[in-house]
Design an enzyme around this catalytic site. Sequence first.
Site, mmCIF file in Angstrom:
data_model
loop_
_atom_site.group_PDB
_atom_site.id
_atom_site.type_symbol
_atom_site.label_atom_id
_atom_site.label_comp_id
_atom_site.label_asym_id
_atom_site.label_seq_id
_atom_site.Cartn_x
_atom_site.Cartn_y
_atom_site.Cartn_z
ATOM 1 N N GLU A 1 7.764 -3.108 -7.932
ATOM 2 C CA GLU A 1 6.903 -4.008 -8.714
ATOM 3 C C GLU A 1 7.103 -3.850 -10.218
ATOM 4 O O GLU A 1 7.117 -4.839 -10.954
ATOM 5 C CB GLU A 1 5.421 -3.790 -8.364
ATOM 6 N N HIS B 1 -6.422 -1.897 0.043
ATOM 7 C CA HIS B 1 -5.992 -3.267 0.327
ATOM 8 C C HIS B 1 -7.160 -4.256 0.237
ATOM 9 O O HIS B 1 -7.142 -5.286 0.918
ATOM 10 C CB HIS B 1 -5.400 -3.378 1.737
HETATM 11 C C1 TPP Z 1 3.304 -0.557 -3.876
HETATM 12 C C2 TPP Z 1 3.254 -1.411 -2.663
HETATM 13 N N1 TPP Z 1 3.961 -2.559 -2.631
HETATM 14 C C3 TPP Z 1 3.941 -3.352 -1.541
HETATM 15 C C4 TPP Z 1 3.192 -3.019 -0.431
HETATM 16 C C5 TPP Z 1 3.156 -3.932 0.789
HETATM 17 N N2 TPP Z 1 3.936 -3.318 1.872
HETATM 18 C C6 TPP Z 1 3.358 -2.554 2.811
HETATM 19 S S1 TPP Z 1 4.481 -1.821 3.846
HETATM 20 C C7 TPP Z 1 5.762 -2.529 2.997
HETATM 21 C C8 TPP Z 1 7.171 -2.235 3.402
HETATM 22 C C9 TPP Z 1 7.445 -0.790 3.349
HETATM 23 O O1 TPP Z 1 8.778 -0.561 3.675
HETATM 24 P P1 TPP Z 1 9.286 0.906 3.957
HETATM 25 O O2 TPP Z 1 8.960 1.794 2.839
HETATM 26 O O3 TPP Z 1 10.727 0.777 4.327
HETATM 27 O O4 TPP Z 1 8.450 1.399 5.213
HETATM 28 P P2 TPP Z 1 8.421 0.798 6.678
HETATM 29 O O5 TPP Z 1 7.312 -0.203 6.711
HETATM 30 O O6 TPP Z 1 9.736 0.192 6.940
HETATM 31 O O7 TPP Z 1 8.136 1.962 7.550
HETATM 32 C C10 TPP Z 1 5.299 -3.329 1.969
HETATM 33 C C11 TPP Z 1 6.150 -4.133 1.057
HETATM 34 C C12 TPP Z 1 2.430 -1.835 -0.516
HETATM 35 N N3 TPP Z 1 1.635 -1.462 0.492
HETATM 36 N N4 TPP Z 1 2.490 -1.051 -1.615
#
Ligand code: TPP
Lengths: 325, 325, 325, 325
Positions: free
Chosen positions: A60, A129
Site C-alpha cells: 500500500e 476490519h
Molecule cells: C495491509 C493489508 N493489505 C491488504 C489486506 C487484505 N488481504 C487480506 S489477505 C490478503 C492476501 C494475503 O496474501 P499472502 O500474504 O500471500 O497470504 P495468503 O492469504 O496467501 O495466505 C490480502 C490482500 C490486509 N488484510 N492487510
Amino acid sequence: MREASYVKALNEALIEEMARDESVFLIGEDLVELGGGSGATKGLAERFGAHRVRQTPLSEAAFVGLAVGAAMTGLRPVVEIMYVDFVTVCMDQIINQAAKLRYMSGGQFTIPLVIRSQGGGGTSEAAQHSQSPEAWFAHTPGLKVVMPATAADAKGLLKSAIRDDNPVVFLEHKLLYATKGEVPKGEYLIPLGQAEVKRPGHDVTLVATSLMVHKSLAAAETIADEISVEVIDPRTLVPLDIDCINASVRKTGRLLVVQEACTRGGFGSEIVRRVTEECFDSLRSAPKVLGGANLPMPFSHPLETACIPQEETIIEAISSLLAPP
Amino acid sequence: MREASYVKALNEALIEEMARDESVFLIGEDLVELGGGSGATKGLAERFGAHRVRQTPLSEAAFVGLAVGAAMTGLRPVVEIMYVDFVTVCMDQIINQAAKLRYMSGGQFTIPLVIRSQGGGGTSEAAQHSQSPEAWFAHTPGLKVVMPATAADAKGLLKSAIRDDNPVVFLEHKLLYATKGEVPKGEYLIPLGQAEVKRPGHDVTLVATSLMVHKSLAAAETIADEISVEVIDPRTLVPLDIDCINASVRKTGRLLVVQEACTRGGFGSEIVRRVTEECFDSLRSAPKVLGGANLPMPFSHPLETACIPQEETIIEAISSLLAPP
Amino acid sequence: MKIAPDRLREMLRLMYRIRAFECRARQLFEENRLRGSFMGALHSYEGEEAVAVGACVALRSDDYILSTHRGHGHCIAKGVDVRFMMAELLGKETGISKGRGGSMHMFNPALGLLGGNGIVGGGIPLALGPAFSAQYRHTDQVTVCFFGDGAACQGNFHESLNLASVWKLPVVYICENNQYAVTTPAHESIAVANVADRAAGYGCPGEVVDGGDVLAVYTAVTKAVQRARESAGPTLLECKTYRYQAHCMVIPDRRDPEELARWREEHDPIYHFEQYLLDRHIMDEAQQSELNEQVHETVEEAVTFAEASPLPNPNTVVEHLWAED
Amino acid sequence: MKIAPDRLREMLRLMYRIRAFECRARQLFEENRLRGSFMGALHSYEGEEAVAVGACVALRSDDYILSTHRGHGHCIAKGVDVRFMMAELLGKETGISKGRGGSMHMFNPALGLLGGNGIVGGGIPLALGPAFSAQYRHTDQVTVCFFGDGAACQGNFHESLNLASVWKLPVVYICENNQYAVTTPAHESIAVANVADRAAGYGCPGEVVDGGDVLAVYTAVTKAVQRARESAGPTLLECKTYRYQAHCMVIPDRRDPEELARWREEHDPIYHFEQYLLDRHIMDEAQQSELNEQVHETVEEAVTFAEASPLPNPNTVVEHLWAED
Ligand SMILES: Cc1ncc(C[n+]2csc(CCOP(=O)(O)OP(=O)(O)O)c2C)c(N)n1
Ligand SMILES: Cc1ncc(C[n+]2csc(CCOP(=O)(O)OP(=O)(O)O)c2C)c(N)n1
Ligand SMILES: [Mg+2]
Ligand SMILES: [Mg+2]
C-alpha cells in the site's frame, strides 16, 4: 432512472469517468479478476485495458505513493485500499504527502487523487476490519472526505471526487454495497460539500453518515407518529455543509448526530462544536452524539451489535433529546 | 523541590523508572549520543548500559512493532518517535496492534508500552515537523493519551505512564523542553486521568493543553483585571477528567478550549461535546474552540504565527465569550 | 565516456554553486539565530556535491527528481535559480515555495523538481508516480530518486524497489550513503556492507559508486537512465559519500574529527574534480577563478534578492491549500 | 535428521487435525451462512499443513510464534486445544479469545502463541519483540514468524529482517509462499523468483524449502532455530506451498483447476507423509485409521463444545479493554 446497487453505481461512475478522461486510472490490490475488495472495479480491465487498471503487489505505501506522484505529474489516480483499516500502512503517503504537497509547494502542484476504501462493521470481521476512521482524515487539512450512503450518492459523489483537483478520501461502507436505489443514468454529479435532507421533520435534527443514514431513517419512520425527525446526510465531511445542518437546528432546536465511528473524538463531536457555536440560542436541549462504543470492534455478533448504533438505540437517543430533564 | 527543565524532568523520570524496574528499556533513533530528538535520554546508555537504551536503524515500523511484541512478553518498552509527525510510518503498530491486542485476545495480554514523541509548531520546521495529532490517538480505543505542559507534570506523568499496564501515547512539545519549573525530587507520580486547575477563576473556564496552557495562563494574567479566567489543563486526554472541567463550567457558565492542533475535528470538539451534553443548563454562552488553522503548518515565521493561537487571539476569544451577542 | 569540455566546466560550476550556497546559508542561519529569528532546520549538502551534480547533469530538463531533507544540492544541480531558494530559506513571499515550504520543501514543476521531503524516505514511493506517469503517457522521461543510508532502512524502500522492478518503471534510485543517519553510523543500521547489494533481491542492477567522483556518478547514472529510457526498468545506485557539516544546524557534530579530515583531504569532490580539469587542460586557473567569482556573485545576488524580498502577508496564509483557490 | 517414530506420528496427527478442523469449520461456515448468521472471514489452511507442523514441532512450548490471517494451522501445530478454537469461530464466550477475536485473532500466552493478524504482514515487526525480549531476559527462547508471499511485499518485511539481522535477534521468518495473495499471483508481485533470495540483502541465511514436505520443513526450521538459540541471528525460510481452498470463504476461486489438481495430486503434504510413514513401517494402516478417527473425534468434540457454549453477554462488551479491568 432505474434501480442499481451501490457497488454498481460506483462501477458506473468509474466507467464514465475513465471513458471521459484518459488520465484517470485505477490502482490497488486484486482489482482485475476480483474487482477489488467490493467488486466496484469489475470488468474495467477488460473494458479499458490492464494499463489503466493496475493490480498491485500487496504494498500500500508504494502504490499510494505512486498515485500521489502520478497526480503531481498530471494523471488522475483512483486508488483502492481494500479496507480502510489498512490505511495504517500508508498513512504517510496520505497525511504527510498527498494532503500537504500542494500547500508546501506554494500551490505549484495539484493532487487530483481519489482514495477509495470501505469502512464499517457489522460483518463479524473484528477489530482490524471494521473501523470508521473518517475523523482522522477530516482532521488533516488538505484532504476532502466523502461518505456516500446511497447508490445515487455513491455515483454522483465519486464522479465529482474524480474531477476534483484535490485529494479526496472516499469512504464506502461494506454493508452498503448490496443496497439498491434509484440511480440516474449517465452524467450525474453531486457537488462535494452539499448535504441532503433525506427526510424532512421539525422536532429533531438528526445528522447521520454512511450506513447510519439508513438506520436513522428507519428509526425516524418507526417513531414518526410521536416525533418528527429531520434526517440530514452531510455526504461530505470536508467540505461540510454546515449551513444545511444549522438551518435545520434553528428550526428544530435539537441535534442528534449518529455515527458508526467510536464516539470519543469522532466527527460527530465536530458537528456538535460547530452547531453549538453557531446556533447556541436556538438549542432547546443539549446536542448529542450517538456513536460506536469506545472499543476495538469485537468479533462475536452480539458483542459487535452492542458496539454499533442500532434502530432501537437511535430511537432511545432521539427520545432522550425530547425528554423533560 | 528545585527548578528543573521539562527535558530534565523527563530524563529524571526515565532514570528513576529504569532504576526501579529492570524490565523498562528505551528504544528509538539516536538515543545514545544525541539523547533522542530532545535530549531526554541523554546519559542513560552510560548509566544503564547499551542493552537498555537501544538505538535503532531508521525503521519506525520495525522498532515500534518490536516494542509492542516485547510488551506482550513482559517487558516495559519506552519508545521514542523523534517527531510525532513520523508516526505516519508506524501507525499500524500503534493503531491496529498496540491498541487492540489486549481486547482482541480477550484480555490475555497486557501491553505496558509508552510511546513518547514531540509535537507542535513554532520553530519554522514546516508542515511535516509541526503537527499535533493527539486527536487521532484519542479516537483510537485502547490507547491512553498524555500531554504534559510543565516540567513537574512531565515527570509525574511519565513515571505513571511507564507503570501503566496499557499502551500510552505521551506527547511532549518541542517548545517546552527548555522551559523550567519546580520539580519534586524522587518519587512523584501524577495519576493518569487527573486534570489540574492551573489558575482558578470564575468568569470563564479555559481548557488548554500542552504549550497552550502557558499561552492561556499568560492571557488570563493579562486580562485578570477585567475577566477572571479559570485555566484547566486536563493533562491526559484519555482518560479525561471531565468532572473537573464540568465542575468549573457549572461555576463559570462559559467554556473556551485552546489547542494547537487544527480546529476541525480536534480534541477540543470532543471536550465541547462532553461539556455541552453534561452541563447544558449551566452554559451562559456557546462553548468555543480556539485551535490551529485548518492548514498544513507553513514554514515562514509570520505565516506560522498566524496558524497557532497566540496570547492576543486567546484574549480575543475569551472576550468574545463574554460579549453581548 | 566522452564529455564535452563545456559540460565538464558546467559540472564544476554547479558543484561550486552548491558549496557556496550551503556556506552562505549556514552563515545566514547563524546570524539569524543570534538575532533570535528562526530558519527551521538546515541540512548542509557540503561534501556531497558530486552526487547531485553527476546525477542531474545526466538528466534532461523534463526528467523528474525527488529530493530529500538535505536537498539544496539536488535543486541547484537540476537548475533551480538560487535566488528563489535563498528567499525560501528566509521565508519570503518570493521564495521557491512562497515561504510555505522552507529548506526541506522546494519544488519546481518546470524543472521536474517534485520536492524535498521532511519524512526520511518519503520520496521513495512518490518517485514511482512520475515514473509510472511517463510510462502511462508514453513519454521517455526518467525519474531519479535521491535518498540517504538512513532512508534505506525504511520499509517503503523495499516496496518501491520491488514494484518498480515488477512494472519496469523508468526510475533510478540513488542512495547517498554519507555513512550516518544523524548520529547513527550506517554500519549499525544496515545489515550488509552495501545498500546496492540489495538490488539483487529486486532483480535489478545495483552498483556501488564513488560518490566523491562526479564523473563516476555521471557515468553510472547515464547508464541507468539509458536503461530506464529503454523501458528496461529501475537501477539502484549507491554513492558512497560524506557530509562535511553536522547533521543539521542545531545538532552538535561528534563524529571522529580525523574521519572528517580524511574525507575532506582525500576525497573532496570539488578539489578532486578541479585537479582533473586543470591536469587535462580542460580548464585553466584563470577560468577557474572566474568560475569561482561568478558563483560567489550569483550567491550574493541571491542573498540580496532574498533579503530585499517581503515576508508573506499573514492574511494570505490560507492561499494555496485547495486547487480551486 | 533422525526423528523418533512417536514424534513422526505426532506430526501426522497434527496435520490430520488441521485438515479436519478446517473442513469442519468450512462446513459450519456454510451452514451458518445459509442461516444468515455471520462468522466473519475464514481463511483455510488446507494444503499447507506441512509448514505449520514442520515448523512448530521443531519448537519448544515456551518458544513464540506469530501467526497470520490464515492461522488455524499454526495454532493447532503449536498445541492449542481445538475446542477453544472452534468456540472462537462461533463467537462464543468460551472461545480462545472470549469471542472478541475470531478466526484471525487467536492467542495463547502459555503456548507462546502471540496471535494471528488481520493486517497482512502485521506480525512481521511484532515478532522482533519476543525475540528481543528473549535476548534481553537472557533466555534462549526462539520466535517463529509466519507470513505469506503477499506479506513479503510489505515494507515491514524489509525493516524487520534488517533489524533482526543487525541485532542478531533469535527469530526465524517463515514465508508461506502459496503462490497467491487473494487473486494476485506471486510472480506478478515479487520481482525475483524466490523470497528467500532476499536474505542475502540482510546478511542472514535464506533457504527455499518444499513446503509440502513436513520433514524438509522440520529439518530447515530445526537448523534455523538452532542458529537462533545460539545467538547467531535470524534465518529466512521460504516454504513453497499451495492452498486448496479459495482465499477465504466469501471469495470465488478462479485459479486454474488443473493447477490445483496438480498440487493436490502430486504434492499433497498429508498423502506424501502418510506414504512415507507407511513405507518405512513407522505406521501401519491400523494405526493410521486410529489416528484419523481420533482426530475426527477431537474435532467433533470441539464442535459439540462450541455449539453448547454460550454467546458472550453484550453487557460484558467493555471487558478486557484496559489492563486495570
Ligand atoms: C495491509 C493489508 N493489505 C491488504 C489486506 C487484505 N488481504 C487480506 S489477505 C490478503 C492476501 C494475503 O496474501 P499472502 O500474504 O500471500 O497470504 P495468503 O492469504 O496467501 O495466505 C490480502 C490482500 C490486509 N488484510 N492487510
Ligand atoms: C520517518 C522519519 N524518521 C525520522 C526522521 C528524523 N530524521 C531526519 S533526517 C534523519 C537522518 C536521515 O539519514 P539519511 O537518510 O542517511 O540522510 P542524511 O541526513 O544522512 O543525508 C532522521 C532520523 C524523519 N525526518 N523521518
Ligand atoms: Mg546518511
Ligand atoms: Mg499467499
